[in-house]
Structure formats: structure tokens, C-alpha cells
Write an enzyme that holds these catalytic residues in place. Structure first.
Site, PDB file in Angstrom:
ATOM      1  CB  CYS A 122     -10.014  -0.876  42.798  1.00 45.83           C
ATOM      2  SG  CYS A 122      -8.582  -1.951  42.968  1.00 45.83           S
ATOM      3  CG  ASP A 136      -4.104   2.506  37.444  1.00 51.15           C
ATOM      4  OD1 ASP A 136      -3.407   1.595  37.936  1.00 51.15           O
ATOM      5  OD2 ASP A 136      -5.339   2.546  37.556  1.00 51.15           O
ATOM      6  CG  HIS A 184      -4.984   1.646  41.190  1.00 50.19           C
ATOM      7  ND1 HIS A 184      -5.786   1.290  40.124  1.00 50.19           N
ATOM      8  CD2 HIS A 184      -5.399   0.886  42.240  1.00 50.19           C
ATOM      9  CE1 HIS A 184      -6.631   0.358  40.507  1.00 50.19           C
ATOM     10  NE2 HIS A 184      -6.425   0.098  41.780  1.00 50.19           N
TER      11      HIS A 184
END
Length: 300
Positions: free
Chosen positions: A129, A187, A219
Site C-alpha cells: 500500500c 484493486d 487491494h
């Protein structure tokens, strides 16, 4: 491999300090054993349980791991909660922190590893991330030989840090090590056009890289806690093997300096197409396949 956990508070240019958590492999009776170093950058929640477990897994494979507390300008080293309040804080601080401060954190973490007598002098970086983006920027440091970036956010939009105007993609040519970029096709933080932009820029910049997109992954699919149903253990294992392949090859082996340009790939069948060559009878192949019937059912 056994590991020892510790931390060190290092001084920063703003007059404060940053806590860097470390995990060090140990081999009984070999106190002078040397290992490569890996910087692990966390998501927006700092060094949480999932991030620490990820770091320990890497350390257990024979790497000294350092994980900086990214938000030391705003809070202590404690992780933020995986809830609405923690998410809001993490996202706010992500764009309040100066880009130069992120780079200083990476530089200090790499230096901490290299200063250890037990480090063999080779460094990698990884993260997820926000941490995936920070691992990408860490690779701008010529001391870093390899980086694995999990679902790195904000690279495509150039919105990391105060002012939301980072130069990560613009500086891609400064990366001298090897990169692995990992995304999920589901994602929604990094859309298809964003992933395409990253891949295109890396190609045009002449970077040595691999680019993986998992068909059903969302994600944060490697986070084994509070992932809102997105955690995929099987895919996480595969991605970890990709990480180990890169780090074992680039950080453990002494390959010497890279020389030469692109490798020329030899065509095993020059001038021939497998199914259009006049010299190749494909009738037998076609008859062998004709009886097969594939039924994948409906998409759920």
C-alpha cells in the site's frame, strides 16, 4: 531460522526521532554470520501485527529486516487501529508529511542496516500500500539492489506527501536495482489505467522489472487481519515466493556489476509459425484436440 526482535530510535532532521523496528536472524554458534538487509515499509497504519509478521517471515529466511515508523512526526511508534478513525488518521498524515521526510526515513533505515557488522552490504526493500510506494522510492537510493512493491498506491496519481505532487514516476530512471510490482486486478485504489501507466513508464525508463497482476485479487490481499474479506493466503504465499526469488538472487549472490544491454533472445524456430508453416502438418494436432469440450460454467 531463529530471529531476534529489537528496535532503535534514530534522530531525524526535524529534531525528533524515528523508531525503526528490527528483526535479525541468528545462527547458534555463528555470532559473526552476515546477512543481507531488507527495509519493510508499512501501510498507512504503521507497523501493525500483519506488517510485523510479514517482516518476521522475511527475517526467518535469513535477512536483517528494518521497519520504520512512518508517522513519527505526528505520533508515537504504536500502530493505528484498523478502523475508521485509524484509517482517517493514516490517510491525513500520508499527505501531510513532506516527501523529503519520507525519503529521509528510507535513507536512515538503509543506513542503519549497512552500519551493522552483521550486514553483508546488500539491501532490498519491500512494502504494501503506502509502503509499496515507499519501497519504490527507496529503490531510488543506489544502495538498494532490489525492491518488491505490493499494490503501491499513489504512484500513478503522483499524490504522495504534502502538496500531493510527488516525482516517483518522473524519477524512475534513477532506479538501478531490479523491481517487482505486484497488483490485484480488482484493486480499486490503483485502477487499470494507473497500472498501465506505471508499467509503460518503467518500460520506457529501461528499468529491469517484473509486473504481476493477480486476476481476482483486491487491494491489501496479503493482509491477514481486518482485511474485509480480501486476504488470499494462497496468493500471498505465491507472492512471497516471488519476493524470495528476487532477494535470494540479487542480495545473497555476488553477481558483480551489471554490464551490457538487453539480452538478445534467439528464436528457436526462425522463419516458421507453429500453426501456419507450410512444412508443418497440423492435421493430427487438430484431430487430437477436436474431441475435447471445455465447460467453465457461469461466472459467480
Amino acid at each position: 531460522m531463529l530471529i531476534e526482535e529489537s528496535y532503535k530510535d534514530v534522530a531525524t532532521k526535524d529534531g525528533g526521532s524515528m523508531r525503526i523496528f528490527t528483526w535479525h536472524p541468528t545462527v547458534p554458534n555463528y555470532p559473526k554470520a552476515k546477512f543481507p538487509g531488507v527495509v519493510v515499509f508499512s501501510e498507512i497504519y504503521q507497523v501493525t501485527g500483519p506488517v510485523a509478521r510479514f517482516a518476521k517471515q522475511i527475517a526467518g529466511q535469513g535477512y536483517i529486516v528494518a521497519a520504520p515508523s512512518s508517522y513519527h512526526e505526528f505520533t508515537g511508534p504504536e500502530p493505528l487501529a484498523y478502523d475508521g478513525h485509524g484509517t482517517d488518521k493514516g490517510n491525513d498524515w500520508k499527505v501531510a508529511k513532506k516527501l523529503a521526510a519520507y525519503d529521509e526515513d528510507a535513507e536512515l533505515s538503509v543506513s542503519l542496516l549497512l552500519d551493522l557488522e552483521t550486514c553483508n552490504g546488500r539491501i532490498g526493500a519491500t512494502g504494501m500500500c503506502l509502503g509499496g510506494h515507499l519501497a519504490f522510492r527507496c529503490a531510488l537510493d543506489k544502495r538498494v539492489s532490489a525492491a518488491v512493491c505490493y499494490f503501491a498506491t499513489d504512484i500513478h496519481s503522483q499524490t504522495l506527501g504534502a502538496g500531493k505532487n510527488d516525482d516517483s514516476l518522473a524519477r524512475a530512471k534513477d532506479i538501478k536495482g531490479e523491481l517487482v510490482m505486484i497488483f490485484g486486478k480488482k484493486d480499486n485504489h490503483v485502477p487499470p489505467e494507473g497500472r498501465d501507466l506505471i508499467r509503460k513508464t518503467l518500460h520506457e525508463s529501461g528499468i529491469c522489472f517484473s509486473f504481476f497482476e493477480a486476476a481476482w485479487a483486491q487491494h491489501a490481499f496479503i493482509r491477514d487481519e481486518m482485511s474485509k474479506g480480501r486476504y488470499d493466503p494462497g496468493l500471498t504465499k505465491i507472492c512471497f515466493e516471488i519476493l524470495l526469488e528476487l532477494f535470494n538472487r540479487t542480495l545473497r549472490s555476488d553477481l558483480g556489476p551489471r554490464v551490457g544491454g538487453e539480452q538478445e533472445i534467439e528464436d528457436p524456430f526462425p522463419g516458421r509459425n507453429r500453426f501456419n508453416s507450410p512444412d508443418l502438418d497440423t492435421s493430427e494436432d487438430e484431430s487430437n484436440w477436436a474431441h475435447l469440450n471445455f465447460d467453465i460454467g457461469q461466472e459467480l
